[in-house]
Design a protein around this motif. Structure first.
Motif, PDB file in Angstrom:
ATOM      1  N   LYS A  91       0.850  -1.113   0.200  1.00 42.36           N
ATOM      2  CA  LYS A  91      -0.039  -0.056  -0.032  1.00 42.36           C
ATOM      3  C   LYS A  91       0.938   1.364  -0.146  1.00 42.36           C
ATOM      4  CE  LYS A  91      -3.570   2.197   2.865  1.00 42.36           C
ATOM      5  NZ  LYS A  91      -4.228   2.301   4.011  1.00 42.36           N
ATOM      6  N   LEU A  92       1.955   1.175   0.799  1.00 47.30           N
ATOM      7  CA  LEU A  92       2.772   2.323   0.824  1.00 47.30           C
ATOM      8  C   LEU A  92       3.467   2.602  -0.486  1.00 47.30           C
ATOM      9  CD1 LEU A  92       3.996   4.680   2.429  1.00 47.30           C
ATOM     10  CD2 LEU A  92       5.865   3.096   3.150  1.00 47.30           C
ATOM     11  N   ALA A  93       3.984   1.618  -1.106  1.00 47.14           N
ATOM     12  CA  ALA A  93       4.719   1.594  -2.153  1.00 47.14           C
ATOM     13  C   ALA A  93       3.649   2.140  -3.391  1.00 47.14           C
ATOM     14  CB  ALA A  93       5.254   0.177  -2.639  1.00 47.14           C
ATOM     15  N   ALA A  94       2.562   1.707  -3.258  1.00 45.58           N
ATOM     16  CA  ALA A  94       1.546   2.113  -4.410  1.00 45.58           C
ATOM     17  C   ALA A  94       1.151   3.551  -4.129  1.00 45.58           C
ATOM     18  CB  ALA A  94       0.242   1.125  -4.525  1.00 45.58           C
ATOM     19  N   SER A  95       1.292   4.152  -2.944  1.00 47.54           N
ATOM     20  CA  SER A  95       0.880   5.562  -2.727  1.00 47.54           C
ATOM     21  C   SER A  95       1.557   6.784  -3.418  1.00 47.54           C
ATOM     22  CB  SER A  95       0.903   5.705  -1.086  1.00 47.54           C
ATOM     23  OG  SER A  95       2.096   6.059  -0.991  1.00 47.54           O
ATOM     24  N   GLY A  96       2.622   6.254  -3.960  1.00 46.14           N
ATOM     25  CA  GLY A  96       3.322   7.276  -4.720  1.00 46.14           C
ATOM     26  C   GLY A  96       3.905   8.343  -3.691  1.00 46.14           C
ATOM     27  N   LYS A  97       3.989   8.115  -2.346  1.00 47.19           N
ATOM     28  CA  LYS A  97       4.497   9.316  -1.433  1.00 47.19           C
ATOM     29  C   LYS A  97       5.889   9.372  -1.787  1.00 47.19           C
ATOM     30  CE  LYS A  97       3.953   9.861   3.548  1.00 47.19           C
ATOM     31  NZ  LYS A  97       3.038  10.940   3.454  1.00 47.19           N
ATOM     32  N   PHE A  98       6.771   8.241  -1.978  1.00 53.29           N
ATOM     33  CA  PHE A  98       8.101   8.133  -2.219  1.00 53.29           C
ATOM     34  C   PHE A  98       8.361   7.969  -3.448  1.00 53.29           C
ATOM     35  CE2 PHE A  98       7.402   7.292   2.237  1.00 53.29           C
ATOM     36  CZ  PHE A  98       8.100   8.022   2.794  1.00 53.29           C
ATOM     37  N   LYS A  99       9.469   8.557  -4.092  1.00 54.41           N
ATOM     38  CA  LYS A  99       9.745   8.268  -5.406  1.00 54.41           C
ATOM     39  C   LYS A  99      10.757   6.851  -5.609  1.00 54.41           C
ATOM     40  CE  LYS A  99       9.968  12.923  -7.249  1.00 54.41           C
ATOM     41  NZ  LYS A  99       8.557  13.581  -6.473  1.00 54.41           N
ATOM     42  N   LYS A 100      11.485   6.930  -4.624  1.00 55.56           N
ATOM     43  CA  LYS A 100      12.329   5.632  -4.485  1.00 55.56           C
ATOM     44  C   LYS A 100      11.720   4.522  -4.138  1.00 55.56           C
ATOM     45  CE  LYS A 100      15.543   8.084  -2.060  1.00 55.56           C
ATOM     46  NZ  LYS A 100      16.956   7.950  -1.219  1.00 55.56           N
ATOM     47  N   PRO A 101      12.062   3.168  -4.250  1.00 56.68           N
ATOM     48  CA  PRO A 101      11.388   2.093  -3.849  1.00 56.68           C
ATOM     49  C   PRO A 101      11.404   1.955  -2.474  1.00 56.68           C
ATOM     50  CG  PRO A 101      13.521   1.458  -5.182  1.00 56.68           C
ATOM     51  CD  PRO A 101      13.258   2.953  -5.027  1.00 56.68           C
ATOM     52  N   ILE A 102      10.548   1.246  -1.787  1.00 56.38           N
ATOM     53  CA  ILE A 102      10.410   0.679  -0.320  1.00 56.38           C
ATOM     54  C   ILE A 102      11.296  -0.394  -0.287  1.00 56.38           C
ATOM     55  CG2 ILE A 102       8.864   0.015   1.298  1.00 56.38           C
ATOM     56  CD1 ILE A 102       8.330   2.923   0.389  1.00 56.38           C
ATOM     57  N   CYS A 103      12.292  -0.315   0.497  1.00 56.04           N
ATOM     58  CA  CYS A 103      13.245  -1.316   0.846  1.00 56.04           C
ATOM     59  C   CYS A 103      13.029  -1.915   2.076  1.00 56.04           C
ATOM     60  CB  CYS A 103      14.598  -0.862   0.443  1.00 56.04           C
ATOM     61  SG  CYS A 103      15.203   0.392   1.677  1.00 56.04           S
ATOM     62  N   THR A 104      12.323  -1.648   3.130  1.00 56.99           N
ATOM     63  CA  THR A 104      12.282  -2.151   4.241  1.00 56.99           C
ATOM     64  C   THR A 104      11.745  -3.734   3.963  1.00 56.99           C
ATOM     65  OG1 THR A 104      11.233  -0.271   5.296  1.00 56.99           O
ATOM     66  CG2 THR A 104      10.668  -2.267   6.565  1.00 56.99           C
ATOM     67  N   GLU A 105      12.413  -4.440   4.891  1.00 56.51           N
ATOM     68  CA  GLU A 105      12.425  -6.165   4.575  1.00 56.51           C
ATOM     69  C   GLU A 105      11.421  -6.408   5.516  1.00 56.51           C
ATOM     70  OE1 GLU A 105      16.172  -7.857   5.562  1.00 56.51           O
ATOM     71  OE2 GLU A 105      16.866  -7.292   3.730  1.00 56.51           O
ATOM     72  N   ILE A 106      10.608  -7.687   5.281  1.00 50.40           N
ATOM     73  CA  ILE A 106       9.872  -8.173   6.238  1.00 50.40           C
ATOM     74  C   ILE A 106      10.311  -9.442   6.422  1.00 50.40           C
ATOM     75  CG2 ILE A 106       7.328  -8.996   6.347  1.00 50.40           C
ATOM     76  CD1 ILE A 106       6.504  -6.768   4.831  1.00 50.40           C
ATOM     77  N   ARG A 107      10.643  -9.898   7.723  1.00 53.06           N
ATOM     78  CA  ARG A 107      11.333 -11.077   8.078  1.00 53.06           C
ATOM     79  C   ARG A 107      10.775 -11.844   9.176  1.00 53.06           C
ATOM     80  NH1 ARG A 107      17.330  -8.534   8.701  1.00 53.06           N
ATOM     81  NH2 ARG A 107      17.690 -10.435   9.567  1.00 53.06           N
ATOM     82  N   PRO A 108      11.011 -13.082   9.328  1.00 55.19           N
ATOM     83  CA  PRO A 108      10.199 -13.862  10.530  1.00 55.19           C
ATOM     84  C   PRO A 108      11.064 -13.399  11.653  1.00 55.19           C
ATOM     85  CG  PRO A 108      11.604 -15.343   9.039  1.00 55.19           C
ATOM     86  CD  PRO A 108      11.414 -13.974   8.345  1.00 55.19           C
ATOM     87  N   ALA A 109      10.497 -13.400  12.682  1.00 54.03           N
ATOM     88  CA  ALA A 109      10.711 -12.977  14.105  1.00 54.03           C
ATOM     89  C   ALA A 109      11.779 -14.079  14.517  1.00 54.03           C
ATOM     90  CB  ALA A 109       9.721 -12.777  15.200  1.00 54.03           C
ATOM     91  N   SER A 110      12.836 -13.800  15.222  1.00 51.93           N
ATOM     92  CA  SER A 110      13.836 -14.569  15.602  1.00 51.93           C
ATOM     93  C   SER A 110      14.074 -14.146  17.317  1.00 51.93           C
ATOM     94  CB  SER A 110      15.250 -14.643  14.777  1.00 51.93           C
ATOM     95  OG  SER A 110      15.878 -13.398  14.724  1.00 51.93           O
ATOM     96  N   VAL A 111      15.110 -14.723  17.957  1.00 56.25           N
ATOM     97  CA  VAL A 111      15.259 -14.246  19.398  1.00 56.25           C
ATOM     98  C   VAL A 111      15.674 -13.009  19.239  1.00 56.25           C
ATOM     99  CG1 VAL A 111      17.072 -14.975  21.111  1.00 56.25           C
ATOM    100  CG2 VAL A 111      16.447 -16.900  19.366  1.00 56.25           C
TER     101      VAL A 111
END
Length: 171
Positions: A114-134
């Motif tokens: 949703k954030l990527a499609a919003s056009g709020k930022f010109k550069k790509p969204i690079c925040t990773e989504i990862r499984p939680a660990s210790v």
């Protein structure tokens, strides 16, 4: 109660936005995502442990929905910076959402799309989504830093460029 874990650069700056929200029981600054057991701040700052500075939030999902946590999280970071956050550079300051179950994963991915499609930022969204660990709790002097050292915290938040970026892009 459920847990949510977010890396958003300096963990000092990631505590206060979530603190004292209804349904948030606890916020702990710490390290996660890496390979070193019981890392110290000094070790994590070398960018050799694989850990990111993060906060782990214990919350009541009936009072404060995970979707709301995600909205608040995104508005605290520059999601387009692959090299860290603001003045803080390197692996340990990258952004990531660590999901604790399939529902969190799905909601995190949807919010990123949703954030990527919003056009709020010109550069790509690079925040990773990862499984939680210790999750390793940071040293006591890092906990609630914004309350313990408000003058230094506020100078750091402003001097790092975070405050100006958030005011420009999220307010």
């Amino acid at each position: 109660m459920k847990k949510a874990t977010f890396a958003g650069g300096c963990f000092w700056c990631m505590v206060s936005p979530f603190d004292e929200q209804p349904g948030i029981e606890k916020i702990v600054a710490g390290y996660t995502g890496g390979k070193t057991e019981n890392p110290t701040y000094r070790e994590v700052c070398t960018n050799t442990t694989g850990h990111l500075e993060a906060v782990q939030i214990t919350y009541d999902p009936d009072v404060f929905k995970y979707e709301k946590l995600l909205e608040l999280y995104w508005s605290q970071i520059d999601p387009t910076d692959p090299g860290g956050q603001f003045h803080d550079r390197g692996e340990s300051y990258k952004t990531a959402i660590f999901f604790h179950d399939d529902e969190q994963k799905k909601l995190a991915e949807q919010s990123r799309e949703k954030l990527a499609a919003s056009g709020k930022f010109k550069k790509p969204i690079c925040t990773e989504i990862r499984p939680a660990s210790v999750f390793f709790e940071a040293e006591e002097y890092h906990q609630d830093y914004y309350k313990k050292n408000p003058t230094h915290y506020n100078m750091y938040r402003k001097g790092s460029g975070r405050a100006d970026f958030l005011n420009t892009h999220w307010r």
